[in-house]
Write a protein that holds these residues in place. Structure first.
Motif, short mmCIF file in Angstrom:
data_model
loop_
_atom_site.label_atom_id
_atom_site.label_comp_id
_atom_site.label_asym_id
_atom_site.label_seq_id
_atom_site.Cartn_x
_atom_site.Cartn_y
_atom_site.Cartn_z
N GLU A 20 2.24 1.67 -3.48
CA GLU A 20 1.21 2.10 -4.42
C GLU A 20 0.92 3.59 -4.28
O GLU A 20 0.64 4.28 -5.26
N ARG A 21 1.02 4.12 -3.08
CA ARG A 21 0.79 5.54 -2.86
C ARG A 21 1.89 6.40 -3.49
O ARG A 21 1.68 7.57 -3.75
N THR A 29 0.83 -1.20 0.00
CA THR A 29 0.00 0.00 0.00
C THR A 29 0.87 1.25 0.00
O THR A 29 0.60 2.21 -0.73
N LYS A 30 1.93 1.25 0.80
CA LYS A 30 2.85 2.40 0.83
C LYS A 30 3.46 2.63 -0.55
O LYS A 30 3.57 3.77 -1.00
#
Length: 153
Positions: free
Chosen positions: A139-140, A136-137
């Protein structure tokens, strides 16, 4: 005996340091080897580690500290057992300092990075501790206009 491509210490002795697997906080099939000669060829690093198990990849590097150069490398084995055998054996040599590679960011999807109790909660991108997952990190940080890659650690 010391492999021909690894320089021995001046007296040719080996250390009496013993290996205790419980001393290592992180266990992965990735081994960090410090104390290699500068500009150590990757094919020779492969030969050095091959007796301990199946190897997925090897990388060697030269670090420049002031005017002094030193070598280090990483060997990624198929199994943690092979990595442990490599560390136990190479610690006999005075100039080599092998350890389990300590990863600050684990590679998503690799079997050795999965840990019980830290599974990702579906849909939220967070693990059970409430932290954002590595995926998730990353992808951000996605930027369609950039091909730069930032690797920490």
């Amino acid at each position: 005996s010391i492999p021909a491509h690894i320089p021995s210490s001046s007296n040719g002795s080996v250390t009496s340091e013993t290996y205790n697997a419980n001393d290592d906080q992180f266990k992965s099939p990735n081994v960090y080897i410090n104390g290699l000669p500068p500009h150590f060829p990757e094919d020779q690093l492969f030969e050095l580690a091959a007796p301990f198990g199946e190897i997925r990849s090897v990388r060697s590097f030269t670090r420049h500290v002031g005017e002094k150069e030193s070598g280090y490398g990483f060997v990624l084995f198929e199994t943690v057992d092979a990595a442990e055998k490599c560390i136990q054996s190479l610690r006999r040599f005075r100039n080599l300092h092998p350890t389990f590679s300590k990863q600050s960011h684990k590679i998503p999807g690799m079997p050795y990075t999965q840990s019980a109790g830290r599974a990702i909660i579906a849909g939220g991108g967070k693990n059970q501790a409430g932290d954002l997952s590595f995926k998730t990190k990353m992808e951000r940080l996605q930027d369609p206009n950039s091909t730069n890659l930032y690797i920490e650690g």
